[in-house]
Design a protein around this motif. Structure first.
Motif, PDB file in Angstrom:
ATOM      1  N   TRP A 119       0.852  -1.192   0.000  1.00 27.48           N
ATOM      2  CA  TRP A 119       0.000   0.000   0.000  1.00 27.48           C
ATOM      3  C   TRP A 119       0.885   1.238   0.000  1.00 27.48           C
ATOM      4  O   TRP A 119       1.704   1.423   0.892  1.00 27.48           O
ATOM      5  CB  TRP A 119      -0.879   0.027   1.250  1.00 27.48           C
ATOM      6  CG  TRP A 119      -1.830  -1.127   1.391  1.00 27.48           C
ATOM      7  CD1 TRP A 119      -1.541  -2.385   1.835  1.00 27.48           C
ATOM      8  CD2 TRP A 119      -3.228  -1.112   1.107  1.00 27.48           C
ATOM      9  NE1 TRP A 119      -2.658  -3.160   1.843  1.00 27.48           N
ATOM     10  CE2 TRP A 119      -3.719  -2.407   1.404  1.00 27.48           C
ATOM     11  CE3 TRP A 119      -4.118  -0.136   0.651  1.00 27.48           C
ATOM     12  CZ2 TRP A 119      -5.066  -2.741   1.254  1.00 27.48           C
ATOM     13  CZ3 TRP A 119      -5.453  -0.472   0.498  1.00 27.48           C
ATOM     14  CH2 TRP A 119      -5.915  -1.756   0.792  1.00 27.48           C
ATOM     15  N   LEU A 149       0.255   4.984   0.463  1.00 29.20           N
ATOM     16  CA  LEU A 149      -0.889   5.731   0.971  1.00 29.20           C
ATOM     17  C   LEU A 149      -0.978   7.164   0.464  1.00 29.20           C
ATOM     18  O   LEU A 149      -1.961   7.856   0.744  1.00 29.20           O
ATOM     19  CB  LEU A 149      -0.884   5.722   2.507  1.00 29.20           C
ATOM     20  CG  LEU A 149      -1.342   4.427   3.210  1.00 29.20           C
ATOM     21  CD1 LEU A 149      -2.682   3.981   2.696  1.00 29.20           C
ATOM     22  CD2 LEU A 149      -0.327   3.317   3.098  1.00 29.20           C
ATOM     23  N   SER A 171       3.966   7.344   2.975  1.00 29.51           N
ATOM     24  CA  SER A 171       4.107   6.077   3.700  1.00 29.51           C
ATOM     25  C   SER A 171       3.838   4.893   2.777  1.00 29.51           C
ATOM     26  O   SER A 171       3.007   4.967   1.874  1.00 29.51           O
ATOM     27  CB  SER A 171       3.127   6.020   4.879  1.00 29.51           C
ATOM     28  OG  SER A 171       3.339   7.084   5.778  1.00 29.51           O
ATOM     29  N   VAL A 218       3.056   0.674   3.235  1.00 27.99           N
ATOM     30  CA  VAL A 218       2.739  -0.416   4.152  1.00 27.99           C
ATOM     31  C   VAL A 218       2.736  -1.715   3.359  1.00 27.99           C
ATOM     32  O   VAL A 218       2.033  -1.815   2.346  1.00 27.99           O
ATOM     33  CB  VAL A 218       1.373  -0.194   4.835  1.00 27.99           C
ATOM     34  CG1 VAL A 218       1.008  -1.394   5.705  1.00 27.99           C
ATOM     35  CG2 VAL A 218       1.380   1.081   5.656  1.00 27.99           C
ATOM     36  N   CYS A 272      -3.096  -5.479   8.899  1.00 27.25           N
ATOM     37  CA  CYS A 272      -2.783  -4.549   7.809  1.00 27.25           C
ATOM     38  C   CYS A 272      -3.500  -3.224   8.036  1.00 27.25           C
ATOM     39  O   CYS A 272      -4.732  -3.158   7.927  1.00 27.25           O
ATOM     40  CB  CYS A 272      -3.210  -5.161   6.475  1.00 27.25           C
ATOM     41  SG  CYS A 272      -2.621  -4.265   5.021  1.00 27.25           S
ATOM     42  N   HIS A 276      -2.918   1.436   8.810  1.00 22.62           N
ATOM     43  CA  HIS A 276      -2.090   2.641   8.764  1.00 22.62           C
ATOM     44  C   HIS A 276      -2.775   3.728   9.581  1.00 22.62           C
ATOM     45  O   HIS A 276      -4.011   3.771   9.660  1.00 22.62           O
ATOM     46  CB  HIS A 276      -1.906   3.113   7.322  1.00 22.62           C
ATOM     47  CG  HIS A 276      -1.111   4.370   7.183  1.00 22.62           C
ATOM     48  ND1 HIS A 276       0.209   4.459   7.565  1.00 22.62           N
ATOM     49  CD2 HIS A 276      -1.450   5.607   6.687  1.00 22.62           C
ATOM     50  CE1 HIS A 276       0.669   5.685   7.310  1.00 22.62           C
ATOM     51  NE2 HIS A 276      -0.325   6.388   6.782  1.00 22.62           N
ATOM     52  N   THR A 277      -1.977   4.586  10.172  1.00 28.37           N
ATOM     53  CA  THR A 277      -2.497   5.744  10.893  1.00 28.37           C
ATOM     54  C   THR A 277      -1.925   7.008  10.261  1.00 28.37           C
ATOM     55  O   THR A 277      -0.702   7.200  10.250  1.00 28.37           O
ATOM     56  CB  THR A 277      -2.123   5.685  12.383  1.00 28.37           C
ATOM     57  OG1 THR A 277      -2.688   4.508  12.971  1.00 28.37           O
ATOM     58  CG2 THR A 277      -2.666   6.909  13.120  1.00 28.37           C
TER      59      THR A 277
END
Length: 257
Positions: A161, A163, A167, A169, A192, A194-195
């Motif tokens: 990913w 994003l 980032s 991931v 899986c 993300h923040t």
């Protein structure tokens, strides 16, 4: 004849008299041999008498469809001794494996997230990421001639990913769907997620634009043989709108009251 790897991960060959590289194995024409011609088995071919004379009684051989390029000329179906064709093309399982690989059709990943795409995410709250189970399944195709069949199988193994906020991931699996009955919004995905740490308000369209890529391992088996092809990938664009929750402070009662 020299060979290399093309942009799609398949082998390409450089044949005399041809200005650019061509597929070493073409799903329609077969295997490109050192003589500048493509060959593929033609076991169902029934020759007219004038062609049937090519067959050498008592000699092991078969009919092959031939299509020549560049400095070579000619096309049609010819009979070849087994010992002669062995020097021109690999064993039939390897030929069929390339043909089966070229027929694989991989589904585009069906992206899921919580909150759902299109609903603004919030800075500081975990986002769950996954792909639909229907797009996370092995995909197989088979190429066959009488007496031999080879199956190429692509297996999804990894999600990458990007994003859009800088980032990346990487998840080794499809991810975990957000539970239908919900969980504490502060709970992160177990597999899986993300923040986001900043808003997308300053981005074009006020959204982060990225992608999710599925990596597939590709193997083949049949005719008592097997092997591995270079990995394949399939990519889908994604966007996320990320908002920052604003706190409002109200004056409290005066001290002493």
């Amino acid at each position: 004849m020299a060979s290399g790897t093309g942009d799609n991960g398949l082998r390409v060959c450089y044949s005399a008299g041809v200005a650019r590289p061509v597929p070493c194995v073409d799903p329609e024409y077969g295997w490109l041999a050192d003589d500048g011609c493509y060959y593929k088995p033609a076991p169902d071919f029934e020759p007219m008498p004038v062609l049937a004379a090519q067959v050498e009684p008592g000699v092991d051989g078969s009919w092959y469809a031939m299509e020549c390029l560049g400095m070579s000329t000619g096309s049609g179906v010819i009979w070849r001794r087994a010992t002669g064709i062995a020097g021109l093309m690999p064993p039939i399982p390897a030929v069929l494996a390339q043909q089966a690989r070229s027929r694989l059709v991989l589904p585009a990943p069906r992206v899921r997230s919580s909150p759902v795409p299109g609903v603004p995410q919030l800075v500081g709250l975990p986002v769950w990421l996954w792909v639909d189970a229907a797009s996370w399944r092995p995909q197989s195709t088979t190429a066959a001639v009488p007496g031999a069949a080879v199956t190429a199988t692509a297996m999804p193994v990894e999600l990458t990913w990007r994003l859009g906020d800088g980032s990346t991931v990487v998840c080794h699996g499809p991810g975990t769907p957000y539970p239908a009955d919900g969980v504490d919004p502060a709970t992160a995905s177990p597999s899986c997620g993300h923040t986001f740490t900043r808003s997308s308000a300053a981005e074009p369209g006020q959204a982060f634009r990225g992608s999710v890529m599925v990596t597939w391992s590709v193997t083949w088996a049949g005719g008592g043989q097997g092997g591995v092809f270079p990995v394949l990938t399939q990519t889908t664009p994604i966007t996320f709108q990320v908002a920052e929750s604003q706190a409002v402070t109200l004056p409290g009662p005066s001290a002493g009251k």
